[in-house]
Design a protein around this motif. Sequence first.
Motif, PDB file in Angstrom:
ATOM      1  N   HIS A  18       0.973  -1.239   0.090  1.00 23.25           N
ATOM      2  CA  HIS A  18       0.167  -0.278  -0.307  1.00 23.25           C
ATOM      3  C   HIS A  18       1.038   1.026   0.131  1.00 23.25           C
ATOM      4  O   HIS A  18       0.327   2.445   0.284  1.00 23.25           O
ATOM      5  CB  HIS A  18      -1.275  -0.325   1.285  1.00 23.25           C
ATOM      6  N   LEU A  34       0.770   6.585   0.950  1.00 23.03           N
ATOM      7  CA  LEU A  34       0.151   5.320   1.012  1.00 23.03           C
ATOM      8  C   LEU A  34      -0.652   5.741  -0.583  1.00 23.03           C
ATOM      9  O   LEU A  34      -0.829   6.623  -1.258  1.00 23.03           O
ATOM     10  CB  LEU A  34      -1.071   5.390   1.549  1.00 23.03           C
ATOM     11  N   ASN A  36      -3.723   4.889  -1.767  1.00 26.36           N
ATOM     12  CA  ASN A  36      -5.213   5.659  -1.999  1.00 26.36           C
ATOM     13  C   ASN A  36      -4.527   7.539  -1.577  1.00 26.36           C
ATOM     14  O   ASN A  36      -5.443   8.006  -1.589  1.00 26.36           O
ATOM     15  CB  ASN A  36      -5.577   4.968  -0.829  1.00 26.36           C
ATOM     16  N   LEU A 110      -6.214   3.443   5.453  1.00 25.96           N
ATOM     17  CA  LEU A 110      -6.721   2.819   4.321  1.00 25.96           C
ATOM     18  C   LEU A 110      -8.149   3.002   3.597  1.00 25.96           C
ATOM     19  O   LEU A 110      -7.684   2.314   2.400  1.00 25.96           O
ATOM     20  CB  LEU A 110      -5.834   1.326   4.734  1.00 25.96           C
TER      21      LEU A 110
END
Length: 121
Positions: A18, A34, A36, A110
């Motif tokens: 990630h 990360l 995302n 996350l």
Amino acid sequence: MNLHLELAARVEEDFGAHLESPPEIKLDALILRLDNGVVMEARIAAPDAYAIAWAWGDAELRIDTAPVHKDLATWPNHLHAADGNLQHDPLTICGATPWDNLRAVLDAVLADPLLERRPAA
């Protein structure tokens, strides 16, 4: 070994899939990018002294242990939410291991960077 170096190794081991880039170790912080879009800065001095902040787009959130908000259920740790309000800390436990707290925050952001699916205080 430096605590942030240890945490960086654990993050790479458990959350490497990630990460947009390897963890950055600063003098007193760990920076994580990360996949995302979250950028996180963890400043952890001790199990009861930490600040974990993250940004997602224009939103900024932070959990810290500054002992100033005694009216919150999780005092001294508390959450500065994206809307600027103070809330109880739904993720960390003051006194838990730094890894346990960082892992809890990583798992949560996350899945839900703004923690919108968590109850407010």
